[in-house]
Every structure is written in structure tokens, then in C-alpha cells.
Design a protein around this motif. Structure first.
Motif, PDB file in Angstrom:
ATOM      1  N   ASP A   1       9.562 -54.604  10.153  1.00 18.54           N
ATOM      2  CA  ASP A   1       8.642 -53.983   9.201  1.00 18.54           C
ATOM      3  C   ASP A   1       8.990 -54.350   7.765  1.00 18.54           C
ATOM      4  N   ALA A   2      10.255 -54.697   7.506  1.00 17.13           N
ATOM      5  CA  ALA A   2      10.643 -55.096   6.154  1.00 17.13           C
ATOM      6  C   ALA A   2       9.884 -56.347   5.723  1.00 17.13           C
ATOM      7  N   ARG A   3       9.498 -57.181   6.681  1.00 14.04           N
ATOM      8  CA  ARG A   3       8.786 -58.426   6.373  1.00 14.04           C
ATOM      9  C   ARG A   3       7.273 -58.262   6.423  1.00 14.04           C
ATOM     10  N   ASN A   4       6.808 -57.111   6.865  1.00 14.33           N
ATOM     11  CA  ASN A   4       5.378 -56.903   7.107  1.00 14.33           C
ATOM     12  C   ASN A   4       4.734 -56.202   5.917  1.00 14.33           C
ATOM     13  N   PRO A   5       3.870 -56.879   5.158  1.00  9.53           N
ATOM     14  CA  PRO A   5       3.239 -56.244   3.993  1.00  9.53           C
ATOM     15  C   PRO A   5       2.430 -55.002   4.354  1.00  9.53           C
ATOM     16  N   ALA A   6       2.000 -54.888   5.608  1.00 11.17           N
ATOM     17  CA  ALA A   6       1.219 -53.725   6.009  1.00 11.17           C
ATOM     18  C   ALA A   6       2.072 -52.467   6.126  1.00 11.17           C
ATOM     19  N   ALA A   7       3.376 -52.637   6.279  1.00  6.91           N
ATOM     20  CA  ALA A   7       4.288 -51.490   6.347  1.00  6.91           C
ATOM     21  C   ALA A   7       4.601 -51.046   4.930  1.00  6.91           C
ATOM     22  N   ARG A   8       4.134 -49.866   4.560  1.00  7.29           N
ATOM     23  CA  ARG A   8       4.230 -49.413   3.188  1.00  7.29           C
ATOM     24  C   ARG A   8       5.380 -48.439   2.976  1.00  7.29           C
ATOM     25  N   GLY A   9       5.816 -48.344   1.732  1.00  2.13           N
ATOM     26  CA  GLY A   9       6.815 -47.377   1.316  1.00  2.13           C
ATOM     27  C   GLY A   9       6.456 -46.879  -0.068  1.00  2.13           C
ATOM     28  N   PRO A  10       7.227 -45.952  -0.624  1.00  2.00           N
ATOM     29  CA  PRO A  10       6.957 -45.459  -1.986  1.00  2.00           C
ATOM     30  C   PRO A  10       6.975 -46.594  -3.003  1.00  2.00           C
TER      31      PRO A  10
ATOM     32  N   ALA B   1      16.647 -51.020   8.319  1.00  2.00           N
ATOM     33  CA  ALA B   1      16.653 -51.763   7.068  1.00  2.00           C
ATOM     34  C   ALA B   1      16.473 -50.819   5.885  1.00  2.00           C
ATOM     35  N   TYR B   2      17.222 -51.109   4.789  1.00  2.00           N
ATOM     36  CA  TYR B   2      17.178 -50.315   3.563  1.00  2.00           C
ATOM     37  C   TYR B   2      17.157 -51.265   2.375  1.00  2.00           C
ATOM     38  N   GLY B   3      16.173 -51.102   1.482  1.00  2.00           N
ATOM     39  CA  GLY B   3      16.114 -51.970   0.310  1.00  2.00           C
ATOM     40  C   GLY B   3      14.765 -51.922  -0.359  1.00  2.00           C
ATOM     41  N   VAL B   4      14.294 -53.079  -0.858  1.00  2.00           N
ATOM     42  CA  VAL B   4      13.009 -53.158  -1.530  1.00  2.00           C
ATOM     43  C   VAL B   4      12.268 -54.417  -1.088  1.00  2.00           C
ATOM     44  N   ARG B   5      10.939 -54.349  -1.204  1.00  2.00           N
ATOM     45  CA  ARG B   5      10.089 -55.514  -0.936  1.00  2.00           C
ATOM     46  C   ARG B   5       9.122 -55.639  -2.097  1.00  2.00           C
ATOM     47  N   TRP B   6       8.734 -56.854  -2.425  1.00  2.00           N
ATOM     48  CA  TRP B   6       7.839 -57.054  -3.543  1.00  2.00           C
ATOM     49  C   TRP B   6       6.825 -58.141  -3.227  1.00  2.00           C
ATOM     50  N   ARG B   7       5.766 -58.174  -4.032  1.00  2.00           N
ATOM     51  CA  ARG B   7       4.725 -59.192  -3.901  1.00  2.00           C
ATOM     52  C   ARG B   7       4.484 -59.781  -5.275  1.00  2.00           C
ATOM     53  N   ALA B   8       4.526 -61.081  -5.349  1.00  2.00           N
ATOM     54  CA  ALA B   8       4.360 -61.753  -6.647  1.00  2.00           C
ATOM     55  C   ALA B   8       2.963 -61.527  -7.199  1.00  2.00           C
ATOM     56  N   THR B   9       2.854 -61.632  -8.515  1.00  2.00           N
ATOM     57  CA  THR B   9       1.539 -61.461  -9.163  1.00  2.00           C
ATOM     58  C   THR B   9       0.620 -62.625  -8.809  1.00  2.00           C
TER      59      THR B   9
ATOM     60  N   VAL C   1       7.911 -51.999  -3.431  1.00  2.00           N
ATOM     61  CA  VAL C   1       7.966 -50.785  -2.618  1.00  2.00           C
ATOM     62  C   VAL C   1       9.386 -50.552  -2.117  1.00  2.00           C
ATOM     63  N   LEU C   2       9.705 -49.290  -1.899  1.00  2.00           N
ATOM     64  CA  LEU C   2      10.986 -48.877  -1.345  1.00  2.00           C
ATOM     65  C   LEU C   2      10.937 -48.966   0.177  1.00  2.00           C
ATOM     66  N   LEU C   3      11.979 -49.522   0.777  1.00  2.00           N
ATOM     67  CA  LEU C   3      12.114 -49.576   2.228  1.00  2.00           C
ATOM     68  C   LEU C   3      13.317 -48.721   2.605  1.00  2.00           C
ATOM     69  N   ASP C   4      13.059 -47.597   3.226  1.00  2.00           N
ATOM     70  CA  ASP C   4      14.118 -46.636   3.534  1.00  2.00           C
ATOM     71  C   ASP C   4      14.109 -46.337   5.027  1.00  2.00           C
TER      72      ASP C   4
END
Length: 316
Positions: A277-286, A308-316, A268-271
Motif C-alpha cells: 500500500d505504500a506504493r499504491n497512490p490509491a491508499a490514502r493517509g493524512p 510500513a511507516y513513513g511518507v509518500r509524495w506525488r510530484a507537481t 501523505v503520512l503512512l502509518d
């Protein structure tokens, strides 16, 4: 000091009156909330107060839409073309410039002031240190993050601009996150190599997960001078996100992330989000989708300090 948005809004509305930032007795018009967010120390003279307030406001209005940015700068007498003596004259100038009536412009100024106050308080409460008095800023930051290496590594290319004379050192920091919340990050978890542009003069743990870095420049910069640096960071951690949380204003941030195969199931995009919120999986972005090479590329403009600006991901 626990600064409230309402207090900052009230003091900004007082400050815009009359001659605005050019008021003769400016120190008497800058209250405790503004002194906190502008880092004004006790006993500073009017010239220092005027400089700090001007620089802080100019940094805070940068991410606003064009019309609100123009209106707010003019309201305080900070716009180059709107340094009229009195507030009502500056409002009239904006009305002509934006082709709107005075009443609409006053509403837009109020909206802009409220957003400025929210940004100021957010930076004050951020886990990162509050935005300092502006002495330099980043014109361009490009980061290439490779997560498909044995040890994840990031290359950082940064062009900075001096906003004051005698800038001899840059204060930088990197926050590391570990999947095990019970374990604090150690200084040895991070390896830093300077490819060009200076030498590391200090590194210190600023918190349980943030490493502060001081980069000594080859020679001091004068106001307006540009300087480029290149760094490589390596850390034996599998980051769940990568974000830039600027201490100083950043005009342009470009981020490339190359993922290991298989690619994460959720990117997800973090803008402009709060750092927590960057560390919180419940905080969503595009949602973002990697290309055929397993890469994503994101681009940000006019980054606000403390967000914070960047990306967050979740492993498969």
C-alpha cells in the motif's frame, strides 16, 4: 505455509489456558500456525519453543493499546505481575488492575488476541522476510532524507539493543523504488557509507528492489548492551515514498524529509500500512504540509514488524 488469522487465533486461545506460556508440555500445545509465525523448527526443545513464542508475542503486543497489551500479556502469563498458575486467576488480576469485571476482561483478551493474530499473519505475508526470532531491536531510529541534492541521500542514526548474547552482526536492508516499473534495481544504484559503529561485511540483492546489508559490529554485544551506528545512503533515484518496514521491533522512528523546490503537490503520512500500500497512490493517509524550508517531520512509536511507516509524495 499459508497461515490464516483464524488458525492463529484458535491456537492462541488454546495456549492461554491453564498455565499459559509456563505449561509443562508447551510443545504439544503450540500448533502449526504458531510454529510458522514464531519460526519454530522441527525438533526444537521446550525451552527454545517457550523462548521463541514469548519473544514473538511480546513483540506483537507492543503496538496494542495499553489496556489490550496488559490483558494479553497477563492472559499468557507474560506479565511480570500476573504469573498466576491458572487462566482465571490471571483474568481476575487484570480485572482488578483495570477496574473492570471479569467478563469485560475476557472480551478484551479476545480482541487483543485477534489483533495479535492479524499482525502476525501480516508480517508473515509481507514482502519483507518474516519477523525473525528476536535477538536485537532498535530503540531509536532517526533518518534525515534530502531530496534537494543532485543525488538524493539519507542519513540514518540508529541505536540498537541486544536481546541476546554474542550479537556480532546486524542484518539491515533498503528497498529502492524506481519510477520505471519495468527496470529492476541494480546493486550499483545504492551507495552506502558507514560513518561509525561497524563495517559492511556483505551486501546482496534479496529481491528485484531490495538490497540486503550485513553490518559487522566492532565487538559482539551482550544482552542489554546498546550500540549506535550512523550510515549514509545515496541513490540515483527519485523516490515516490520513504518508509521504514522493520524486520526487528523498533521503539521510536523519527523521519525528516527535505523536498526540492517546488514542493510536491501531494504528501501523505503512512502509518502502519501494508508495504504494497505504500506504493499504491490509491491508499490514502493524512495530508502533510512542508514548512517554509520545504521540510516535513513525522514521528512513530512502537513500530510493528512487517508494516510500513513513513511518507509518500506525488510530484507537481
Amino acid at each position: 505455509m499459508n497461515v490464516r488469522v483464524l488458525d492463529v487465533v484458535g491456537e492462541l486461545k488454546q495456549l492461554r489456558r491453564g498455565r499459559g506460556i509456563a505449561a509443562p508440555q508447551l510443545g504439544q500445545r503450540v500448533g502449526p500456525a504458531l510454529r510458522a509465525v514464531c519460526e519454530i523448527s522441527e525438533g526444537e526443545d521446550a525451552a527454545a519453543i517457550r523462548r521463541k513464542v514469548s519473544e514473538r508475542l511480546q513483540g506483537l503486543v507492543a503496538p496494542l493499546p495499553d489496556d489490550l497489551r496488559t490483558a494479553v500479556l497477563a492472559a499468557f502469563g507474560l506479565h511480570d505481575q500476573a504469573r498466576n498458575q491458572f487462566y482465571r486467576e490471571r483474568v481476575r488480576w487484570v480485572a482488578v488492575e483495570l477496574d473492570r469485571d471479569d467478563r469485560t476482561i475476557r472480551r478484551r483478551i479476545d480482541q487483543g488476541i485477534e489483533q495479535v493474530a492479524e499482525l502476525a499473519v501480516a508480517a508473515e505475508r509481507s514482502a519483507e522476510p518474516a519477523h525473525p526470532s528476536r535477538r536485537w531491536h532498535t530503540e531509536y531510529l532517526r533518518v534525515t532524507l534530502a531530496l534537494d541534492q543532485p543525488v538524493p541521500e539519507a542519513f540514518e542514526f540508529r541505536r540498537v539493543v541486544a536481546d541476546a548474547d554474542d550479537i556480532a552482526e546486524l542484518d539491515l536492508a533498503l528497498t529502492l523504488t524506481t519510477p520505471d516499473a519495468r527496470r529492476s534495481v541494480a546493486e550499483t544504484d545504492l551507495q552506502v557509507d558507514v560513518f561509525h559503529g561497524g563495517s559492511l561485511s556483505e551486501r546482496v540483492m534479496e529481491s528485484s528492489d531490495r538490497v540486503g546489508l550485513a553490518l559487522r559490529l566492532p565487538s559482539p554485544l551482550r544482552r542489554g548492551e546498546r550500540h549506535e551506528i550512523a550510515l549514509r545512503f545515496r541513490a540515483a533515484l527519485r523516490y515516490p515514498h520513504y518508509v521504514c518496514v522493520p524486520r526487528h521491533p523498533v521503539e521510536h522512528f523519527e523521519l525528516h524529509v527535505r523536498f526540492a523546490r517546488p514542493s510536491p503537490a501531494d504528501i501523505v503520512l503512512l502509518d502502519k500500512v501494508f508495504q504494497d500500500d505504500a506504493r499504491n497512490p490509491a491508499a490514502r493517509g493524512p495530508a502533510l504540509s512542508p514548512d517554509e524550508s520545504g521540510e516535513v517531520h513525522v514521528d512513530f512509536r512502537q513500530l510493528a514488524p512487517g508494516f510500513a511507516y513513513g511518507v509518500r509524495w506525488r510530484a507537481t
